[in-house]
Every structure is written in structure tokens, then in C-alpha cells.
Design an enzyme around this catalytic site. Structure first.
Site, mmCIF file in Angstrom:
data_model
loop_
_atom_site.group_PDB
_atom_site.id
_atom_site.type_symbol
_atom_site.label_atom_id
_atom_site.label_comp_id
_atom_site.label_asym_id
_atom_site.label_seq_id
_atom_site.Cartn_x
_atom_site.Cartn_y
_atom_site.Cartn_z
ATOM 1 N N CYS A 83 22.949 92.017 15.221
ATOM 2 C CA CYS A 83 22.081 91.308 14.133
ATOM 3 C C CYS A 83 20.572 92.038 14.535
ATOM 4 O O CYS A 83 20.099 92.417 13.469
ATOM 5 C CB CYS A 83 21.820 89.785 14.447
ATOM 6 N N ASP A 84 19.991 92.277 15.746
ATOM 7 C CA ASP A 84 18.725 92.583 15.891
ATOM 8 C C ASP A 84 18.687 93.901 16.597
ATOM 9 O O ASP A 84 17.438 94.519 16.810
ATOM 10 C CB ASP A 84 17.981 91.665 16.834
ATOM 11 N N CYS A 126 22.333 88.548 19.627
ATOM 12 C CA CYS A 126 23.351 89.247 18.771
ATOM 13 C C CYS A 126 22.645 90.656 18.632
ATOM 14 O O CYS A 126 21.541 90.737 18.131
ATOM 15 C CB CYS A 126 23.472 88.571 17.525
HETATM 16 C C1 LIG Z 1 19.266 83.793 16.214
HETATM 17 C C2 LIG Z 1 20.526 84.221 15.126
HETATM 18 C C3 LIG Z 1 20.361 85.383 14.460
HETATM 19 C C4 LIG Z 1 21.413 85.617 13.606
HETATM 20 N N1 LIG Z 1 21.309 86.870 12.907
HETATM 21 C C5 LIG Z 1 22.372 87.319 12.106
HETATM 22 C C6 LIG Z 1 21.999 88.504 11.093
HETATM 23 O O1 LIG Z 1 21.024 89.089 11.334
HETATM 24 N N2 LIG Z 1 23.109 88.897 10.512
HETATM 25 C C7 LIG Z 1 24.217 88.083 10.524
HETATM 26 O O2 LIG Z 1 25.135 88.439 9.496
HETATM 27 N N3 LIG Z 1 24.557 87.080 11.211
HETATM 28 C C8 LIG Z 1 23.420 86.732 12.104
HETATM 29 N N4 LIG Z 1 23.867 85.512 12.792
HETATM 30 C C9 LIG Z 1 25.170 85.069 12.800
HETATM 31 C C10 LIG Z 1 25.287 84.040 11.647
HETATM 32 O O3 LIG Z 1 24.377 82.917 11.868
HETATM 33 C C11 LIG Z 1 26.640 83.191 11.864
HETATM 34 O O4 LIG Z 1 27.623 84.277 11.756
HETATM 35 C C12 LIG Z 1 26.780 82.259 10.624
HETATM 36 O O5 LIG Z 1 25.882 81.499 10.290
HETATM 37 C C13 LIG Z 1 28.288 81.703 10.480
HETATM 38 O O6 LIG Z 1 28.334 80.885 9.417
HETATM 39 P P1 LIG Z 1 29.183 79.679 9.572
HETATM 40 O O7 LIG Z 1 29.152 78.862 8.295
HETATM 41 O O8 LIG Z 1 30.816 79.872 10.074
HETATM 42 O O9 LIG Z 1 28.714 78.753 10.657
HETATM 43 P P2 LIG Z 1 27.423 78.000 11.106
HETATM 44 O O10 LIG Z 1 26.323 78.903 10.302
HETATM 45 O O11 LIG Z 1 27.125 77.716 12.321
HETATM 46 O O12 LIG Z 1 27.380 76.662 10.289
HETATM 47 C C14 LIG Z 1 28.152 75.553 10.688
HETATM 48 C C15 LIG Z 1 27.629 74.217 10.085
HETATM 49 O O13 LIG Z 1 28.608 73.328 10.446
HETATM 50 C C16 LIG Z 1 27.713 72.102 10.815
HETATM 51 N N5 LIG Z 1 28.537 71.299 11.730
HETATM 52 C C17 LIG Z 1 29.138 71.478 13.012
HETATM 53 N N6 LIG Z 1 29.918 70.461 13.590
HETATM 54 C C18 LIG Z 1 30.061 69.444 12.641
HETATM 55 C C19 LIG Z 1 30.603 68.384 12.714
HETATM 56 N N7 LIG Z 1 31.290 67.813 13.308
HETATM 57 N N8 LIG Z 1 30.230 67.385 11.385
HETATM 58 C C20 LIG Z 1 29.620 67.842 10.329
HETATM 59 N N9 LIG Z 1 28.822 69.155 10.368
HETATM 60 C C21 LIG Z 1 29.211 70.045 11.361
HETATM 61 C C22 LIG Z 1 26.808 72.548 11.848
HETATM 62 O O14 LIG Z 1 25.583 71.852 11.896
HETATM 63 C C23 LIG Z 1 26.442 73.923 10.781
HETATM 64 O O15 LIG Z 1 25.078 73.563 9.989
HETATM 65 C C24 LIG Z 1 22.753 85.028 13.553
HETATM 66 C C25 LIG Z 1 22.782 83.819 14.266
HETATM 67 C C26 LIG Z 1 21.854 83.548 14.883
HETATM 68 C C27 LIG Z 1 21.787 82.317 16.007
#
Ligand SMILES: Cc1cc2nc3c(=O)[nH]c(=O)nc-3n(C[C@H](O)[C@H](O)[C@H](O)COP(=O)(O)OP(=O)(O)OC[C@H]3O[C@@H](n4cnc5c(N)ncnc54)[C@H](O)[C@@H]3O)c2cc1C
Length: 306
Positions: free
Chosen positions: A135-136, A132
Site C-alpha cells: 500500500c505505502d 502494508c
Molecule cells: C492503514 C491501512 C492502509 C491500507 N492501504 C491500502 C491501500 O493503499 N490499497 C489497498 O488496496 N488496500 C489497503 N489496505 C487494505 C484494505 O483496507 C483491505 O484489504 C480491505 O479493507 C479489505 O476489505 P474487506 O471488506 O475484506 O474487509 P474490511 O475492510 O476489514 O471490512 C470488514 C468489515 O466487517 C465488519 N465486521 C467484522 N466483524 C463483524 C461482525 N462480527 N459483525 C458485524 N460486522 C463485522 C468490520 O467492522 C468491517 O467494517 C489498507 C489497510 C489499512 C489498515
């Protein structure tokens, strides 16, 4: 065991945790179901620098820990289980451990970056391997970066990275990029961007952090070590929505389609965060989505009980 809840939230990432915070404050009887660890994908990164209120950044463990404690203080219950199916007409979800019925459902199941699956990728994630640029990107000021991919995502990330990096090399396995013509024209005008086509990255090397990538020329078969400070993998972002296929409307890639209130095509079913179709996939708007989804779920439940 009573398996009926006012609200069930699938996923305890930033979107699900924020939805739970708002639901708890509205006094909804809420359960969060998470299949892995609380916190979601952001925990793959050590720190986050673009979340407001933390100049200089904050470790993701601290940020998520604060979110989790705030939710637990409201008495919200967590269940470690995987949701495997949805029965919209019966207002039920099926999990590996059983079934739950709900008054309203919030899907916050997130998405994941597709990997290259080459040696060094896992080892150097967070130490030069990134998925991303938003992000980085700022970490690569004056540096040399390699991007892998051929579509619009790689084009947008490459253009963005020219703001920081001195050199941006795009490696793609075909002779032609798949990105739109407009984006390709913009890329070709940008002096910092160069293309390494008909080639693939088959290894990532370094010491404490990335120092080079191994590039294979698919026409000659030759391989070189290409020096760089960072590798951005832009080969796709996949939503965690396979278990909902055929139950609610999604786009062709599987991202859930919602309206502004986070309502999906199914009554009483809302979606928020990275599992839904939108233009920016970050923690800040995952949290914003979660707040909207919980507010909409609360109004839906309140309307029904009138
Ligand atoms: C390496 C990395 C670096 C990043 N750096 C940044 C940054 O610097 N700044 C920033 O703003 N964003 C960053 N991001 C993006 C950020 O992580 C995401 O935008 C954010 O986590 C999205 O949140 P979410 O809750 O929608 O989904 P997620 O964080 O993906 O959480 C979804 C959760 O649902 C659970 N889940 C999925 N399916 C099921 C199921 N069937 N049953 C039960 N549980 C389930 C998963 O296990 C997970 O814990 C980064 C991402 C990565 C991978």
C-alpha cells in the site's frame, strides 16, 4: 419484525459493499450487518493510490461514499449490529440484538493488523507508521525505513521496500529470524537490508511525521533513538472470524477456507475479502471476491427455489 432475508452479508467493507451491489442488481432481498462504520479498514488510510480508475489516487472517504451510495440506490438495507454466532443447520445468525435467518450468507468480516501498542504508533499511523508495504512502499522513495517483525511477512515486505527505500532496517526481538531460510538468504544478499536483532521498538517519535524510533537492546538493556522516515509494523494480520470458530473450516490462523466460488465448508455460506485465506489482501481483490460471492449466493438461492 421480519428477520428472514434471501441474503445476509456480514461486514460493510469493500468486499461486503461489492457483494451487496451485485446482490441488489440480482434483486435479492439483502441485509448488510455492520458492527462499526460503513467502509471497513481502508478508512484507516486517508487516500488510496492503487485502486484502478483514479490516477493520482482518491480519498478513501470519497471511494467508500461512492460504493455506499451505489448500494443504497438499489434499496439494500443496513443494520448496525454485531454478529456473534452462526447456526449453519438452522441457516441463522445470532447478533447482539437478536437473530436473523437467511437463504444464503456472505461473510465479509475482514481482518486487522496486529499492533505494537507502543507510544506514538496510533498518533503516527498514516504519517509514517504503516502496516502494508504494497500500500505505502512508493511513498518511501530514497528514504530510510524500519520494519518490525521476524516472520515471512517482514521478510517479504523488507525485500519489496528495497525497490524504493535507500535503507531498510529490520528490528526483531529474538537473535534469529523466523522467516523461511530462502527468504532470509535473499534478505542477506540485499545490501540495503540490515538487521537489528535481540531488540524491540518501544516508541515512535517525530514532528508532523515519523522522525525516529526508540530501540531497546534486550541483551545490554540500552536504548537508542534510531532516525528513520517510516516504520512498517509486520507482526501479524488477524482475521475477524472468532465468532465463527468451529462452524466452518479455517486455517490455523483463522482465515476462512473457500473454493473459487467463495463457498465455505458450509452449504449456502460464502466468504469474501480479507477474512478468507488468499495471497493478497487489498481493496481491489476484496471487491472482486465480493462480486464472486454474491453471484454464487444468487445461483445457490435460485437452484434451491427451482
Ligand atoms: C492503514 C491501512 C492502509 C491500507 N492501504 C491500502 C491501500 O493503499 N490499497 C489497498 O488496496 N488496500 C489497503 N489496505 C487494505 C484494505 O483496507 C483491505 O484489504 C480491505 O479493507 C479489505 O476489505 P474487506 O471488506 O475484506 O474487509 P474490511 O475492510 O476489514 O471490512 C470488514 C468489515 O466487517 C465488519 N465486521 C467484522 N466483524 C463483524 C461482525 N462480527 N459483525 C458485524 N460486522 C463485522 C468490520 O467492522 C468491517 O467494517 C489498507 C489497510 C489499512 C489498515
Amino acid at each position: 419484525m421480519d428477520n428472514k432475508r434471501d441474503l445476509i452479508i456480514i461486514g460493510a467493507g469493500p468486499a461486503g459493499l461489492t457483494a451487496a451491489l451485485y446482490a441488489g442488481r440480482s434483486r435479492l432481498d439483502t441485509l448488510i450487518i455492520e458492527k462499526m462504520a460503513t467502509g471497513g479498514r481502508i478508512l484507516m488510510s486517508e487516500a488510496i493510490e492503487n485502486y484502478p480508475g483514479f490516477p493520482g489516487g482518491v480519498t478513501t472517504v470519497e471511494l467508500i461514499g461512492r460504493m455506499e451510495n451505489q448500494v443504497k440506490d438499489l434499496g439494500i438495507k443496513f443494520e448496525n449490529d454485531e454478529v456473534t454466532g452462526l447456526d449453519c443447520s438452522g441457516s441463522k445468525i445470532i447478533t447482539s440484538g437478536g437473530e436473523y435467518s437467511f437463504g444464503a450468507l456472505i461473510i465479509a468480516s475482514g481482518a486487522h493488523y496486529r499492533k505494537l501498542n507502543v507510544p506514538g504508533e496510533k498518533e503516527y499511523t498514516g504519517r509514517g507508521v504503516s502496516y502494508c508495504a504494497t500500500c505505502d512502499g512508493p511513498f518511501y522513495k530514497g528514504k530510510k525505513v524500519v520494519l518490525v517483525g521476524g516472520g515471512n511477512a517482514v521478510a517479504e515486505e523488507a525485500l519489496y521496500l528495497t525497490r524504493f527505500a535507500d535503507s531498510v532496517s529490520v528490528v526483531h526481538r529474538r537473535q534469529e529470524m523466523r522467516a523461511s531460510q530462502i527468504l532470509q538468504e535473499k534478505m542477506r544478499k540485499e545490501k540495503k537490508i540490515n538487521f537489528i536483532l535481540s531488540s524491540l521498538v518501544n516508541g515512535i517519535n517525530g514532528g508532523k511525521s515519523v522522525e525516529s524510533v526508540r530501540i531497546k537492546d534486550l541483551i545490554s538493556g540500552g536504548e537508542i533513538d534510531f532516525a528513520c522516515d517510516g516504520v512498517f509494523v509486520c507482526v501479524g494480520y488477524e482475521p475477524e472470524t472468532q465468532f465463527l470458530k468451529g462452524k466452518i473450516d479455517m486455517d490455523e490462523a483463522g482465515f476462512i477456507i473457500t473454493d473459487e466460488a467463495m463457498l465455505t465448508s458450509a452449504e449456502g455460506v460464502f466468504a469474501c475479502g480479507d477474512c478468507r485465506k488468499k495471497s493478497l489482501y487489498q481493496v481491489i481483490n476484496a471487491c472482486g471476491d465480493g462480486a464472486v460471492a454474491a453471484d454464487s449466493a444468487y445461483k445457490f438461492i435460485a437452484d434451491r427455489s427451482r
